[in-house]
Design a protein around this motif. Structure first.
Motif, PDB file in Angstrom:
ATOM      1  N   ARG A  13       3.504  32.806  -3.287  1.00  0.00           N
ATOM      2  CA  ARG A  13       4.658  33.596  -3.691  1.00  0.00           C
ATOM      3  C   ARG A  13       5.177  34.422  -2.520  1.00  0.00           C
ATOM      4  N   ARG A  53       3.414  24.687  -2.214  1.00  0.00           N
ATOM      5  CA  ARG A  53       3.615  25.344  -3.518  1.00  0.00           C
ATOM      6  C   ARG A  53       4.803  26.301  -3.457  1.00  0.00           C
ATOM      7  N   ALA A  57       8.301  25.980  -5.617  1.00  0.00           N
ATOM      8  CA  ALA A  57       8.871  27.040  -6.446  1.00  0.00           C
ATOM      9  C   ALA A  57      10.342  27.256  -6.096  1.00  0.00           C
ATOM     10  N   GLU A  60      12.407  24.404  -7.417  1.00  0.00           N
ATOM     11  CA  GLU A  60      12.616  24.450  -8.872  1.00  0.00           C
ATOM     12  C   GLU A  60      13.754  25.401  -9.214  1.00  0.00           C
ATOM     13  N   ARG A  61      13.914  26.433  -8.385  1.00  0.00           N
ATOM     14  CA  ARG A  61      14.993  27.384  -8.614  1.00  0.00           C
ATOM     15  C   ARG A  61      16.280  26.921  -7.942  1.00  0.00           C
ATOM     16  N   PRO A 202      12.061  33.929 -13.110  1.00  0.00           N
ATOM     17  CA  PRO A 202      10.607  34.026 -13.167  1.00  0.00           C
ATOM     18  C   PRO A 202      10.192  35.490 -13.164  1.00  0.00           C
TER      19      PRO A 202
ATOM     20  N   SER B   7       3.355  32.809 -12.474  1.00  0.00           N
ATOM     21  CA  SER B   7       4.578  33.219 -11.802  1.00  0.00           C
ATOM     22  C   SER B   7       4.264  33.583 -10.362  1.00  0.00           C
TER      23      SER B   7
END
Lengths: 241, 241
Positions: A13, A53, A57, A60-61, A202, B7
């Motif tokens: 993230r 990863r 993410a 996907e957005r 998210p 998330s």
DNA sequence: TCAAGTTGTCTAGTATCATAGACAACTTGA
DNA sequence: TCAAGTTGTCTATGATACTAGACAACTTGA
């Protein structure tokens, strides 16, 4: 750049946020190729899988698109949102070439706490209409707003709003021909589960929290509201002087 | 309220953010007792240990204080930061009863890209002075700023700033008696490692990103800057009309 | 055609996150 | 004094995140 341990934010993230920031501030321009996964892994000092990863993410957005054998490419843009004395969501979004839409989530009754009472010039405990709505541009949610009006001055405002889907039209229904922004307070927070669901965001993404009060031409308070904007989708413009 | 899975944000972090939001918007007032750990665990539907980790994180940041056998109590407040035509960090912070301070991180040379050239009315590639500084109120870092000035108009500005520690004084040194804010753009992002270190902020916290340009009394651009504010420490006030 | 560089997909091993339960230490108010 | 409610600390277990390495599938340019 080095990553922070045990901040409660997963490494992938943090990498995704870093890349997104690069896109937002122009280090990675729209359409451009990102560095290779190995190179990103080295700059952030994480494993390539972690980078993958992060990119997944972002993909996907819809912020990036991976092309096998070639690279990963950027695709993004933010909505410019001027904060003027005359602030109308539909006009701002429309001016940007997008189609504005408002959607009522819930309308109900409430009672003025100290803050709202002060903003609206009412007594604490005065009856209020509370309207929760989400505003979209081209089907993308931009912000969720909670709006409070005096129930005495605007009786049945909830039902009216449900019909007209517009704050300007609602006020017009009660004889308010024009209004303008008296005060605006801005800060930022992290989207909670409710906001995240309503903004199709998210959990954990930043939101811009805006408290604003609109007044009529005699500077009498009309409505006060708290809006939460998906920070990744807007950019506020403050125009002074 | 229900938590969101995968998330990239740890559950304890989501709980911590939720509680922090409650503090920020006044649901939990300063000095007040929070609900018990078991009660929080039930509302967020997580284990009590997860709540404890969230509270520990908030306690470390000084937002709450746990008292064994009694409860956990709030202690916090945000700095009000008005965005006016006349925006001076030191005046704003001083007016709030805090002691303002500026600290130079680095001064160097740079070259105008398209955006900066447009803001400052220069040609692309024009020589610039770049000044990185962190601004504090009562020893708490509030924001980090990157400021660009024309190297032709303000030769040696880096050294001057290192001596005077104030943008107002620096401009005065070059004969600029007064200036005001021409444009301000606001959005939000997540703190990266550099920002986090300079703001003494855990990685992953939201920052308010402000792009601003100051002009002299003849509307000639003087400086343009990008500042990143610790969102949890400030609240912008936009004053219209 | 081919080599270099890219993304896609496996298998593992280790560390951290989250849950569960139990009990100690302490505070408060009856 | 005592019971109820609070935070503090321990053990244990399963799920998830991250790292590591290998190789396949594909693109690009020489």
């Amino acid at each position: 750049m080095s990553m922070q341990e045990s901040s409660g934010v997963a490494l992938w993230r943090q990498v995704a946020d870093g890349i997104e920031r690069g896109i937002a501030d122009g280090r990675f321009a729209a359409g451009e190729k990102l560095p290779g996964e190995m190179e990103i892994a080295e700059t952030y000092r994480v494993n390539r899988h972690t980078v993958r990863r992060a990119l997944a993410a972002l993909a996907e957005r819809g912020l990036v698109r991976a092309e096998r054998g070639s690279g990963t490419y950027v695709e993004a843009q933010r909505l410019a949102y001027p904060l003027r004395s005359r602030t109308r969501f539909s006009e701002i979004v429309g001016a940007g070439g997008h189609e504005p839409r408002g959607q009522l989530i819930e309308a109900g009754e409430d009672i003025a706490n100290r803050e709202i009472a002060r903003e609206l010039g009412l007594k604490i405990g005065a009856p209020l209409i509370r309207i929760e709505a989400v505003r979209l541009a081209d089907r993308t949610p931009i912000c969720v707003s909670t709006t409070w009006l005096s129930a005495e001055r605007f009786p049945d405002a909830g039902h009216v709003f449900a019909n007209v889907h517009s704050m300007t039209k609602l006020l017009g229904h009660y004889g308010v021909k024009d209004y303008h922004r008296a005060s605006t307070r801005i800060t930022a927070a992290i989207a909670d589960a409710t906001d995240a669901a309503r903004l199709d965001l998210p959990l954990g993404r930043p939101v811009l929290v805006v408290d604003a009060t609109d007044v009529d031409m005699l500077d009498q308070p009309l409505v006060t509201k708290r809006s939460r904007f998906a920070a990744e989708r807007v950019e506020f413009l403050v125009e002074n002087g």
